[in-house]
Design a protein around this motif. Sequence first.
Motif, short mmCIF file in Angstrom:
data_model
loop_
_atom_site.label_atom_id
_atom_site.label_comp_id
_atom_site.label_asym_id
_atom_site.label_seq_id
_atom_site.Cartn_x
_atom_site.Cartn_y
_atom_site.Cartn_z
N GLN A 137 29.47 26.92 76.48
CA GLN A 137 29.41 25.80 77.44
C GLN A 137 30.71 25.02 77.53
N ILE A 138 31.81 25.75 77.53
CA ILE A 138 33.10 25.06 77.65
C ILE A 138 33.59 25.19 79.08
N GLY A 139 34.01 24.06 79.66
CA GLY A 139 34.70 24.06 80.95
C GLY A 139 33.80 24.39 82.12
N ALA A 140 34.37 24.27 83.30
CA ALA A 140 33.67 24.66 84.51
C ALA A 140 34.66 25.38 85.40
N PRO A 141 34.40 26.59 85.83
CA PRO A 141 33.25 27.40 85.43
C PRO A 141 33.26 27.69 83.92
N ARG A 142 32.07 27.92 83.39
CA ARG A 142 31.94 28.11 81.95
C ARG A 142 32.80 29.27 81.46
N LEU A 143 33.37 29.05 80.29
CA LEU A 143 34.23 30.08 79.72
C LEU A 143 33.39 31.21 79.14
N TYR A 144 33.70 32.43 79.55
CA TYR A 144 33.06 33.59 78.94
C TYR A 144 33.82 33.95 77.67
N MET A 145 33.07 34.15 76.58
CA MET A 145 33.75 34.55 75.34
C MET A 145 34.45 35.90 75.51
N SER A 146 33.79 36.80 76.25
CA SER A 146 34.36 38.15 76.39
C SER A 146 35.74 38.10 77.04
N ASP A 147 35.95 37.12 77.93
CA ASP A 147 37.26 37.01 78.59
C ASP A 147 38.34 36.69 77.57
N LEU A 148 37.97 35.79 76.68
CA LEU A 148 38.92 35.40 75.64
C LEU A 148 39.17 36.58 74.69
N LEU A 149 38.06 37.17 74.27
CA LEU A 149 38.17 38.20 73.23
C LEU A 149 38.89 39.44 73.73
N ILE A 150 38.70 39.79 75.00
CA ILE A 150 39.37 41.01 75.47
C ILE A 150 40.88 40.78 75.49
N VAL A 151 41.28 39.58 75.83
CA VAL A 151 42.72 39.30 75.85
C VAL A 151 43.27 39.29 74.43
N VAL A 152 42.51 38.70 73.52
CA VAL A 152 42.95 38.69 72.12
C VAL A 152 43.02 40.13 71.59
N GLY A 153 41.95 40.89 71.85
CA GLY A 153 41.90 42.27 71.36
C GLY A 153 43.05 43.10 71.91
N LEU A 189 45.01 44.83 80.54
CA LEU A 189 45.39 43.43 80.39
C LEU A 189 45.61 42.80 81.76
N GLY A 190 46.26 43.55 82.65
CA GLY A 190 46.48 43.07 84.02
C GLY A 190 45.16 42.82 84.72
N ILE A 191 44.22 43.73 84.54
CA ILE A 191 42.90 43.55 85.16
C ILE A 191 42.24 42.29 84.61
N ALA A 192 42.29 42.14 83.31
CA ALA A 192 41.63 41.00 82.68
C ALA A 192 42.29 39.70 83.16
N LEU A 193 43.61 39.67 83.17
CA LEU A 193 44.29 38.43 83.54
C LEU A 193 44.06 38.09 85.01
N SER A 194 44.07 39.11 85.87
CA SER A 194 43.83 38.79 87.28
C SER A 194 42.40 38.30 87.46
N GLY A 195 41.48 38.88 86.70
CA GLY A 195 40.10 38.42 86.77
C GLY A 195 39.98 36.97 86.29
N ILE A 196 40.67 36.69 85.20
CA ILE A 196 40.62 35.33 84.66
C ILE A 196 41.22 34.34 85.65
N TYR A 197 42.28 34.76 86.28
CA TYR A 197 42.89 33.89 87.28
C TYR A 197 41.89 33.58 88.40
N MET A 198 41.23 34.62 88.89
CA MET A 198 40.29 34.43 89.99
C MET A 198 39.18 33.45 89.63
N ARG A 199 38.67 33.58 88.39
CA ARG A 199 37.51 32.78 88.02
C ARG A 199 37.88 31.34 87.68
#
Lengths: 536, 334
Positions: free
Chosen positions: B169-185, B215-225
């Motif tokens: 429940q962080i931020g709006a839109p809510r932060l997905y953990m998977s978004d964070l973890l995929i970038v970290v991984g 990584l590019g896919i993940a970052l562009s997705g994160i940007y969009m959201r």
Amino acid sequence: MADFKTKPDELYKSIDHTPPKAGWMDVPAQFRPGNWCYPAKPEVLDYIGFPNGRKWSPADEDWKLPENWKDIIHQGFRERLEKFRSLKIFMDVCVRCGACADKCHYFIGSGDPKNMPVLRAELLRSVYRKDFTTAGKILGKLNGARVLEEDVLKEWFLYFYQCTECRRCSLFCPYGIDTAEITMMARELLNLVGCNINWIQEPVANCQRTGNHLGIQPHAFKDIVDFMVDDIEEVTGKRIHVPMNEKGHEILFITPSGDVFADPGIYTFMGYLMLFDAIGLDYTMSTYASEGGNFGLFTDNVVAKKLNAKMYAEAKRLGVKWILGGECGHMWRVINQYMDTFNGPPDFLQMPKSPITGTVFKNAASTKMVHITEFTADLIKHRKLKLDPSRNDHFTVTFHDSCNPARGMGLLEEPRYVIKNVCNNFYEMPAQTIREQTFCCAGGAGLGTDEFMDMRMRGGLPRGNALRYVRDKYGVNRMACICAIDRATLVPLADYWANGVDISGIHELVGNALILDGEKEREVDLRQEPLPGKEG
Amino acid sequence: MNAFYSLIFVFALVLIALFGVGAAHLSYFFGVILPLAAVIVFIVGIVLKVLGWGKSAVPFRIPTTGGQQQSLDWIKQNKWDNPSTASQTFIRMVFEVLFFRSLFRNTSVSLRNEDGVPVVAYSSAKWLWLFALMFHYSFLIIVLRHLRLFMDPVPFFVPVLDFMDGILQIGAPRLYMSDLLIVVGLSFLLLRRLVVPIFRYISNAADYFPLLLILGIALSGIYMRYFGKVDVIAIKELTMGLVTLSPKVPAGIDASFYVHIALVSTLLIYFPFSKLMHMGGVFLSPTRNMPNNTRIVHHENPWNPDVKPHSYEAYEDDFREHMIEAGLPVEKQA
Ligand code: HEM
Ligand code: SF4
Ligand code: SF4
């Protein structure tokens, strides 16, 4: 150790795991004394029907390859991709994660990056990509592809004869990529153009004709066994009868010829004979099938099948019910994973059952061949042996798991159970160096030859260092093993890295502890060294 | 250098998409034609590759055994690391595929000198295992969450996954953990290749490229959201058009979406021809997917060559006299 003079300390200090600046495709193979084995003699290749026998040396510029060698390799590669799914998958799926990289004893001891299993495999894979994949054809080097040139072939020879097919890398790979399998394929390809080593091909030729690697002829074989019977008599006061080539017995016993011929294997052989005498086993040995080992495994699957076929052929001729196999590493990889497919199922044999305990060896239901430590462990469990472990009290023992029984079978507890029942002092080496994670003796898969001593000692470092650790910590002075190649290769290895530790098979220790009916009071062990309390 | 080429290539893809949609008005190409073509290549490519593997024979049963075999009744078998039946092997495979069992064994070796004594030391090295799992599971969760764009009604588990993934429940839109973890991984996997000398040495462009691409896919997705806050309703119109094969390109979709989908399409096209096929290969690996029971159950080699041993008769012919002299039994007298 003819020309090998480097001191252990110097060798240890010289190991550097930092890779060179130049990319691996740009570093040509370097043949220096001690890192390659002598090529097979042309007459040996002719005898076993291998092509392109010739006099040549890896150290020469010109390898005298047949003119169309590239075609030959290409066709051979294509054929093997169809015949072995393992090869195709292992060529395609490696992600180069590097989990296997520091698992190979040769990399640990040499620091040569092409001894990392991943790069060893890339030597073949790079050519696969170029010849058999679209991406490799288009992208070339960017995709790790390269053209098969003579330099590449030279690398193959160097590094596929610096792999002992021990499978340690395969255990750690997330996809089970088995560099041993890749090495086998590469050696088959090299055979097609006549690049192979004498230490493998000569035993193969011998084995074909005389029935064993050393080329011992039947009468000589019997003589040697008789000598050992004499020695047993000297130690125990009992004369033992050893049936040879006799029909009508229950069990055929086959062991590697190294046990019959080479010190310290002979003491293990004496141990078998004493055991069989103690339990009154109805068995025979054979001079025709007088080799448990199978150097065919190290060169070509068809040859392996051909040599292996003697076991069933002889079992059938002699009319036995089942086969008992001695202590040998790669022999048991063949029996456990190949024999039934090569030459079975042997319908003329019966389900193996211990005549002494009545135990049925269900895990050999099809192949009908039982490992001697399975057999002996069962005897001990049922208290069928009279044992005096204190006769091994002058030894502090550790156990070296041989690669093939460990990672091609899983024979881990049986030998330990036997040792713990015949010896009072037993200590394990560190966990990362035993059982399924065991380290190779660095002389397996046909590389246990003297001219290869530099690489053997390098590759022997992980095993030797673990041995040194238990020597210093617990006073270990004896390393037991269940492999005839080990009994030859671990001796110089221990001298080098853990001086003061002797090597023996398990049944030597059994023979020492075993109390035979009507034996005299023993003064010495099987090596004719005084027993504890009987010194001086 | 290899990493650099791969980076340039991923950047080029991004620019092409931006330029293509922005200046050349190729949104139909990037929004419809490219993704459809990519899906076809992906599916056909994988099927052909797997069929190709399946066509090759499995002559021998060669599992790598990772523990005690099935033996005498009183010796405990390690059933999951050294299976001898099909169901035990199935469990081994489950552990392998879902938990990267073999990678979990990973150790790292170091050569030391302790008071003049050479010591070859092994330490546990589970980092690769941890971050590899992190990356793969994040990837899986993200793919599954994307189903909401391709299905109507949305399958029941997607909102559940959505909720769990955003449970912090962080931020709006809510932060997905998977978004964070995929970038970290992914960053870890990338860094270890760049930093550790031997991994750098074995890496070629084909190793960096998928990492950077994903990584590019993940970052562009994160940007969009989280930053671009793109029009998801319009995007769902487009994606549903793709699955129902009645393509349309609604107006007002941000260029970042076309970048995202161009990169995803590239991944799909690249997949069957690359090491990413480990996804299929892991199931077919003969050292893992076969039981260690060749001594118990016969395994047939479909091309078993017809070779005979050097026969006993020939052997006896060769040595008969010696054998008789030594008192060994013979079949035929001299
Ligand atoms: C059954 C499915 C899969 C399994 C069991 C699996 C397993 C693994 C394992 C064990 C590794 C080695 C560890 C590592 O280097 O991170 C790996 C690497 C990798 N996997 Fe997968 N994987 C699967 C599916 C996928 C998929 C669908 C993708 C993405 C499209 C993918 C992308 C990657 C990449 C890019 C690497 C390399 C990481 C690196 O270069 O360091 N995998 N996989
Ligand atoms: S562990 Fe397996 S996948 Fe990883 S580099 Fe080695 S062979 Fe390739
Ligand atoms: S099979 Fe053994 S010797 Fe060969 S690469 Fe693997 S670890 Fe090294």
